[in-house]
Design a protein around this motif. Structure first.
Motif, mmCIF file in Angstrom:
data_model
loop_
_atom_site.group_PDB
_atom_site.id
_atom_site.type_symbol
_atom_site.label_atom_id
_atom_site.label_comp_id
_atom_site.label_asym_id
_atom_site.label_seq_id
_atom_site.Cartn_x
_atom_site.Cartn_y
_atom_site.Cartn_z
ATOM 1 N N UNK A 178 0.837 -1.190 0.000
ATOM 2 C CA UNK A 178 0.000 0.000 0.000
ATOM 3 C C UNK A 178 0.878 1.248 0.000
ATOM 4 N N UNK A 179 0.471 2.252 -0.758
ATOM 5 C CA UNK A 179 1.074 3.576 -0.679
ATOM 6 C C UNK A 179 0.137 4.494 0.083
ATOM 7 N N UNK A 180 0.574 4.964 1.255
ATOM 8 C CA UNK A 180 -0.268 5.802 2.114
ATOM 9 C C UNK A 180 0.203 7.247 2.006
ATOM 10 N N UNK A 181 -0.729 8.151 1.747
ATOM 11 C CA UNK A 181 -0.343 9.507 1.373
ATOM 12 C C UNK A 181 -1.086 10.549 2.206
ATOM 13 N N UNK A 182 -0.292 11.501 2.723
ATOM 14 C CA UNK A 182 -0.820 12.742 3.293
ATOM 15 C C UNK A 182 -0.818 13.752 2.157
ATOM 16 N N UNK A 183 -2.000 14.090 1.640
ATOM 17 C CA UNK A 183 -2.118 14.912 0.435
ATOM 18 C C UNK A 183 -2.149 16.397 0.752
ATOM 19 N N UNK A 184 -1.739 17.197 -0.242
ATOM 20 C CA UNK A 184 -1.800 18.647 -0.066
ATOM 21 C C UNK A 184 -1.496 19.350 -1.379
ATOM 22 N N UNK A 185 -1.801 20.626 -1.414
ATOM 23 C CA UNK A 185 -1.306 21.557 -2.420
ATOM 24 C C UNK A 185 -0.644 22.668 -1.625
ATOM 25 N N UNK A 186 0.620 22.453 -1.274
ATOM 26 C CA UNK A 186 1.298 23.265 -0.274
ATOM 27 C C UNK A 186 1.384 24.736 -0.658
ATOM 28 N N UNK A 238 -1.331 1.927 -8.429
ATOM 29 C CA UNK A 238 -1.000 1.972 -7.007
ATOM 30 C C UNK A 238 -2.200 1.590 -6.149
ATOM 31 N N UNK A 239 -1.960 0.781 -5.145
ATOM 32 C CA UNK A 239 -2.956 0.517 -4.103
ATOM 33 C C UNK A 239 -2.897 1.684 -3.114
ATOM 34 N N UNK A 240 -3.692 2.707 -3.391
ATOM 35 C CA UNK A 240 -3.623 3.965 -2.650
ATOM 36 C C UNK A 240 -4.388 3.862 -1.335
ATOM 37 N N UNK A 241 -3.756 4.369 -0.271
ATOM 38 C CA UNK A 241 -4.438 4.507 1.015
ATOM 39 C C UNK A 241 -4.397 5.979 1.411
ATOM 40 N N UNK A 242 -5.568 6.552 1.642
ATOM 41 C CA UNK A 242 -5.708 7.987 1.890
ATOM 42 C C UNK A 242 -5.705 8.249 3.393
ATOM 43 N N UNK A 243 -4.765 9.068 3.821
ATOM 44 C CA UNK A 243 -4.676 9.466 5.218
ATOM 45 C C UNK A 243 -5.492 10.736 5.458
ATOM 46 N N UNK A 244 -5.966 10.891 6.685
ATOM 47 C CA UNK A 244 -6.593 12.133 7.159
ATOM 48 C C UNK A 244 -7.964 12.420 6.552
ATOM 49 N N UNK A 245 -8.708 11.401 6.164
ATOM 50 C CA UNK A 245 -10.097 11.634 5.811
ATOM 51 C C UNK A 245 -10.808 12.175 7.057
ATOM 52 N N UNK A 246 -11.656 13.163 6.858
ATOM 53 C CA UNK A 246 -12.305 13.821 7.995
ATOM 54 C C UNK A 246 -11.614 15.100 8.375
ATOM 55 N N UNK A 247 -10.287 15.127 8.280
ATOM 56 C CA UNK A 247 -9.553 16.371 8.479
ATOM 57 C C UNK A 247 -9.817 17.290 7.286
ATOM 58 N N UNK A 248 -9.842 16.696 6.099
ATOM 59 C CA UNK A 248 -10.100 17.445 4.871
ATOM 60 C C UNK A 248 -11.562 17.877 4.788
ATOM 61 N N UNK A 249 -11.851 18.936 4.025
ATOM 62 C CA UNK A 249 -13.250 19.333 3.798
ATOM 63 C C UNK A 249 -14.045 18.220 3.107
ATOM 64 N N UNK A 250 -15.368 18.446 3.032
ATOM 65 C CA UNK A 250 -16.268 17.383 2.584
ATOM 66 C C UNK A 250 -16.041 16.994 1.127
#
Length: 457
Positions: A178-186, A238-250
């Motif tokens: 799994x690739x786990x990612x903290x996403x952003x547009x810094x 990629x087997x993507x795993x999304x971190x911080x769901x809920x922290x991000x807007x809806x």
């Protein structure tokens, strides 16, 4: 032997006896079975769950152990009913090469109270294969940097170049983990946050919370990053795993719903339970001890019901009191974090008592689903014959008030100070060994074992 309890699975519950031998589940029998056990746990009135996981831990070792270390962090997890932890990568040195990953493995091995896995750090595409062969359970990528380059987002760990990000996705996809990612547009986040807050001198903790509510900090930039990441993941397999769901807007829920249900993409997401439970009043009370509050909790609950959320987590990202003290005046210049290893399961059990979740939901989201996604099922994640005898026994009637004096974390505080919860873990059992009994830590550091990922050599 665990007798007289109600055994809970991801789909049902039943009265039964669990027999354990040599660290494995040896038998599951009807009530009344009597065996010459060396140790018997009477679970009358209690619920017996597969050992629960915490998949988002920052135990700060190596390099930042004045905040937390593997011994104190896993001790807090054991006290909170957790039998298995996954530790993150923002360490110094960061585990992005074979040498630094092996160094971290050796350093933490004598300290763990519960079983654990380690992410490898996603920074160099050419090292991903080496990391997973050495046992990394997955590769963690920080597609972000803090607006003022403040830890815990170590600047050099930030992968902002989408070409490198794409190459990392290609390399991870080849390994099968799994690739786990903290996403952003810094750059978006930095420009807007400086323009509307920092440059105007609006930097207090209250100002920071407003910036979070407006979708600047941990906001729309994360959703934009997720949008491009989902597309790159489709292209690379990629087997993507999304971190911080809920922290991000809806908008993040909408993107994931489309990717999972309309496109059939191989993507999972972990829902931060602080986005369900941390109300604005509590956030204002603890100030810089929490980096988020529950802006849209009902959207989070809907993600639990509609299959967008796959795991539940109570992120554990502690800092010392001294680290965050200045955050009341300038929250944009201090480390951002939250505590959760010890509080996570009681908060979920409180939600069970409120009718928001069932115990089977807790098993599914905090044991079965993560074990399946990371390839560790049926070794872990369920109470089945031959599985590791990892067990969390809970008392739905026991109440607690979170207090800093009761925390095992080295941070010596809790983001949930003063909040009440009904429902508590009373036994934490790892491979047949009782490491926590009614709040008392019985296990020794080093009992917890490293669990390699599916691509380990």
């Amino acid at each position: 032997m665990i007798e007289n309890g109600t055994v809970v699975t991801a789909t049902d519950s039943y009265s039964g006896t669990i027999a354990i031998s040599d660290g494995k589940v040896a038998a599951i029998a009807a009530p009344g079975l009597k065996l010459p056990a060396e140790k018997t746990v009477d679970a009358t009135g209690l619920h017996v769950l597969p050992g629960l996981w915490h998949v988002h831990c920052h135990f700060r070792e190596p390099g930042h152990t004045y905040k937390e270390d593997f011994e104190t962090g896993t001790r807090a997890a054991a006290a909170g009913g957790i039998t298995f932890c996954i530790d993150m990568t923002n360490n110094t040195p960061h585990p992005t090469t074979l040498d630094t990953f092996e160094e971290k493995k050796a350093m933490v091995a004598p300290k763990a109270h519960v079983d654990y896995a380690l992410y490898g750090g996603g920074l160099y595409p050419k090292t991903c294969s080496e990391l997973v062969k050495a046992g990394a359970i997955g590769i963690k990528i920080f597609n972000t940097r803090h607006v003022k380059e403040v830890y815990p987002y170590i600047t050099e760990l930030g992968v902002l170049d989408h070409g490198i990000l794409y190459e990392l996705y290609e390399a991870i996809a080849e390994t099968g983990v799994v690739g786990s990612v903290h996403h952003d547009d810094t750059e978006w986040v930095k420009r807007l946050t400086f323009r509307d807050f920092i440059d105007k001198g609006a930097t207090s903790n209250a100002d920071y919370m407003d910036a979070y509510e407006k979708g600047y900090m941990y906001g729309h930039g994360m959703v934009a990053g997720l949008a491009s990441s989902l597309y790159y993941a489709r292209l690379t397999g990629l087997r993507l795993h999304v971190l911080h769901l809920g922290v991000m807007p809806v908008g993040a829920y909408e993107l994931l719903h489309h990717a999972k249900h309309d496109l059939g993409q191989d993507v999972t997401a972990e829902l931060e339970t602080a986005a369900l439970f941390m109300n604005r009043e509590q956030a204002e009370k603890v100030g810089p001890a929490s980096y988020l509050w529950a802006v849209a909790p009902e959207a989070g609950w809907e993600s639990v019901r509609n299959g967008v959320a796959d795991f539940l987590v109570g992120e554990h990202a502690p800092h010392s009191i001294e680290d965050i003290a200045d955050g009341w005046e300038d929250n944009f210049s201090v480390p951002l974090g939250i505590t959760g290893a010890q509080e996570f399961i009681p908060l979920l059990l409180n939600a069970v008592n409120e009718g928001r979740l069932s115990l089977s939901d807790v098993v599914r989201f905090c044991a079965l689903a993560p074990a399946q996604r990371f390839g560790i099922y049926p070794k872990k994640g369920a109470l089945e014959i031959g599985s590791d005898a990892d067990v969390t026994i809970v008392d739905l009637h026991k109440e607690t008030v979170f207090r800093k004096e009761d925390m095992h974390s080295k941070a010596a505080m809790t983001s949930w100070e003063g909040m009440k919860a009904k429902g508590m873990p009373v036994y934490t059992i790892v491979r047949g060994g009782i490491v926590m009994d009614n709040g008392r830590i019985l296990g020794e550091p080093g009992y917890g074992a490293f669990t390699p990922g599916i691509a380990a050599a």
